[in-house]
Scaffold this active site. Structure first.
Site, mmCIF file in Angstrom:
data_model
loop_
_atom_site.group_PDB
_atom_site.id
_atom_site.type_symbol
_atom_site.label_atom_id
_atom_site.label_comp_id
_atom_site.label_asym_id
_atom_site.label_seq_id
_atom_site.Cartn_x
_atom_site.Cartn_y
_atom_site.Cartn_z
ATOM 1 N N TYR A 185 0.903 -1.145 0.233
ATOM 2 C CA TYR A 185 0.024 -0.037 -0.047
ATOM 3 C C TYR A 185 0.796 1.113 -0.028
ATOM 4 O O TYR A 185 1.973 1.214 0.543
ATOM 5 C CB TYR A 185 -0.851 -0.129 1.195
ATOM 6 C CG TYR A 185 -1.757 1.027 1.526
ATOM 7 C CD1 TYR A 185 -2.835 1.458 0.517
ATOM 8 C CD2 TYR A 185 -1.623 2.116 2.352
ATOM 9 C CE1 TYR A 185 -3.822 2.421 0.746
ATOM 10 C CE2 TYR A 185 -2.399 3.220 2.653
ATOM 11 C CZ TYR A 185 -3.481 3.231 1.954
ATOM 12 O OH TYR A 185 -4.609 4.276 1.844
ATOM 13 N N THR A 187 1.557 3.706 1.702
ATOM 14 C CA THR A 187 2.184 4.199 2.850
ATOM 15 C C THR A 187 3.340 3.262 3.413
ATOM 16 O O THR A 187 3.949 3.368 4.373
ATOM 17 C CB THR A 187 1.270 4.495 4.169
ATOM 18 O OG1 THR A 187 0.726 3.324 4.417
ATOM 19 C CG2 THR A 187 0.318 5.698 3.609
ATOM 20 N N LYS A 188 3.269 1.984 2.852
ATOM 21 C CA LYS A 188 4.119 0.988 3.645
ATOM 22 C C LYS A 188 5.674 0.976 2.848
ATOM 23 O O LYS A 188 5.984 1.929 2.015
ATOM 24 C CB LYS A 188 3.615 -0.409 3.051
ATOM 25 C CG LYS A 188 1.931 -0.538 3.524
ATOM 26 C CD LYS A 188 2.117 -0.767 5.174
ATOM 27 C CE LYS A 188 0.618 -0.299 5.536
ATOM 28 N NZ LYS A 188 -0.330 -1.328 5.372
ATOM 29 N N ASN A 189 6.492 0.341 3.734
ATOM 30 C CA ASN A 189 7.972 0.254 3.440
ATOM 31 C C ASN A 189 8.424 0.313 1.996
ATOM 32 O O ASN A 189 9.261 0.767 1.362
ATOM 33 C CB ASN A 189 8.728 -0.822 4.087
ATOM 34 C CG ASN A 189 9.065 -0.274 5.661
ATOM 35 O OD1 ASN A 189 8.411 0.736 6.180
ATOM 36 N ND2 ASN A 189 9.874 -0.915 6.354
#
Ligand SMILES: *Cc1c(COP(=O)(O)O)cnc(C)c1O
Length: 417
Positions: A185, A187-189
């Site tokens: 997604y 916002t993920k790393n």
């Protein structure tokens, strides 16, 4: 200082060039780039098999469906997670069972043990913020009670548990989870905008997930269209439409190559926060583990509200006034109206998660921040706390040295939560 958002992705020229090349290639859906992404990701996390999916939520649902978990079955998970974890359990018709969290904010194995019944089928641990759960204890419970383990590793791309990447299991001791689900997604790393991956060591389980991922048909689109003479396929199960497109895998391929560099910067920034925010009694720093590598997806601090004149929401507003975005991970599952009927059952009580919730704040932490911005946020946090410090009563100062169980004078009992 101009506004520092809670998150901003790091998308490089390589990602952009690869997406354009994909668009020009004529192959847009699941194809060669997805196969490459799966293969390189599987190697990165040291798993035998990987299947790219269009979200972590889809991955969790696929895993539970492939494990044939359904109505009447119970699946144990944590209340401190994103709603997706619980929705996936409900999507297969199973009953979500919540246990409590430990002092690290992750699912507490002792609480899992309390919740196991003859209807339990699986455990879904969530590595909150990128800090690995106590997997040895979880695997040992799973073995003893014949439960499946599906890790929600939405935050844990790049996390290591006892020297092995999340996804590898524990090769020396033969412990492993059935499926590990990752999120890409925005916002993920590692991000593809939307996307995810499931990994497993179990070939039949992979085949089952691969089929369910694409309508339950016997072959995937790549095989079907790759061989132009072969138009035939059969639907063998009630499947879903969860495949990841080559356009998104194009982004993932290059995000993956930069992961180690991302983790290095995240760790460096986390250490900068640690140094600036150490020894502030009004603030607890994020728990760490000496045996695990934290992916530093989130930097979650805890406020000692009894020592402050402001609450968490006021703290977040004060950050906003200083042009800093912050967030909260997570609103506990029982507090969502839809989940309340399950979560409020006596057998699902999670007082420690509910106690943590009003104290937690996630500070911005991502490689697209500059070191100067991290310092600015850290100093702003310090400044807000100093201004909101309860310094008036001597009793409150003494409370610092009281043991946890001590009876404190009225009004400051919340000083030592
Ligand atoms: C983001 C997240 C998910 C869902 O990921 P998607 O890829 O958006 O479906 C699941 N679990 C946790 C803990 C998350 O933070």
């Amino acid at each position: 200082m101009s506004f520092i958002p809670f998150h901003r992705p790091s998308i490089g020229e390589e990602e952009i060039i690869e997406v354009v090349a994909t668009l020009r290639s004529g192959w847009l859906t699941t194809g060669p780039r997805t196969a490459q992404f799966e293969n390189e990701f599987r190697q990165y996390v040291a798993a035998h098999h990987a299947l790219a999916v269009n979200s972590c939520t889809a991955g969790l649902h696929l895993a539970l469906a492939a494990l044939k978990i359904g109505p009447g079955d119970e699946v144990i998970t944590t209340p401190l997670t994103f709603c997706a974890t619980v929705n996936a359990i409900l999507q297969v018709g199973a009953i979500p069972v919540l246990c409590d969290v430990g002092s690290d904010g992750n699912i507490d194995p002792e609480s899992i043990a309390d919740r196991i019944t003859e209807r339990s089928r699986a455990i879904i641990p969530v590595h909150v913020g990128g800090l690995p759960c106590k997997m040895d204890a979880i695997w040992s419970l799973a073995r003893r009670h014949h439960l499946s383990v599906v890790e929600d590793a939405a935050h844990a791309v790049g996390s290591y548990y006892r020297g092995e990447p999340i996804g590898a299991g524990s090769p020396q001791r033969g412990f492993e989870s059935d499926v590990v689900a990752y999120s890409f997604y925005a916002t993920k790393n590692l991000t593809t905008g939307e996307g995810g991956m499931v990994t497993t060591h179990d070939q039949p389980l992979l085949e089952s997930m691969r089929s369910l991922c694409l309508h339950g048909i016997s072959k995937d689109a790549w095989n079907r269209y790759g061989d132009h003479g072969n138009w035939f396929y059969e639907v063998r199960a009630q499947g879903f439409k969860y495949n990841l497109s080559d356009i998104l895998s194009a982004i993932g391929i290059h995000q993956l190559r930069r992961q180690e560099e991302f983790i290095k910067v995240r760790t460096q920034y986390a250490n900068l926060y640690h140094r600036t925010l150490a020894d502030i009694p009004e603030l607890e720093l994020p728990p760490e583990s000496s045996t695990c590598r934290h992916s530093w997806h989130l930097y979650i601090v805890r406020l000692n509200l009894g020592r402050l004149t402001i609450d968490r929401d006021e703290f977040i507003r004060a950050l906003r006034q200083r042009n800093i975005g912050a967030s909260v991970h997570f609103i506990p599952i029982p507090l969502h109206p839809y989940f309340a009927p399950y979560a409020n059952l006596a057998c699902n009580q999670c007082p420690r998660a509910l106690e943590l919730y009003p104290r937690m704040v996630s500070l911005p932490l991502y490689p697209a921040m500059s070191e100067e911005q991290v310092e600015y946020v850290a100093n702003a946090v310090k400044d807000i706390i100093c201004t909101a410090r309860k310094t008036k009563t001597i009793a409150a100062t003494n409370a610092v040295r009281q043991p946890r169980t001590a009876k404190l004078p009225l009004g400051i009992s919340e000083a030592v939560p």
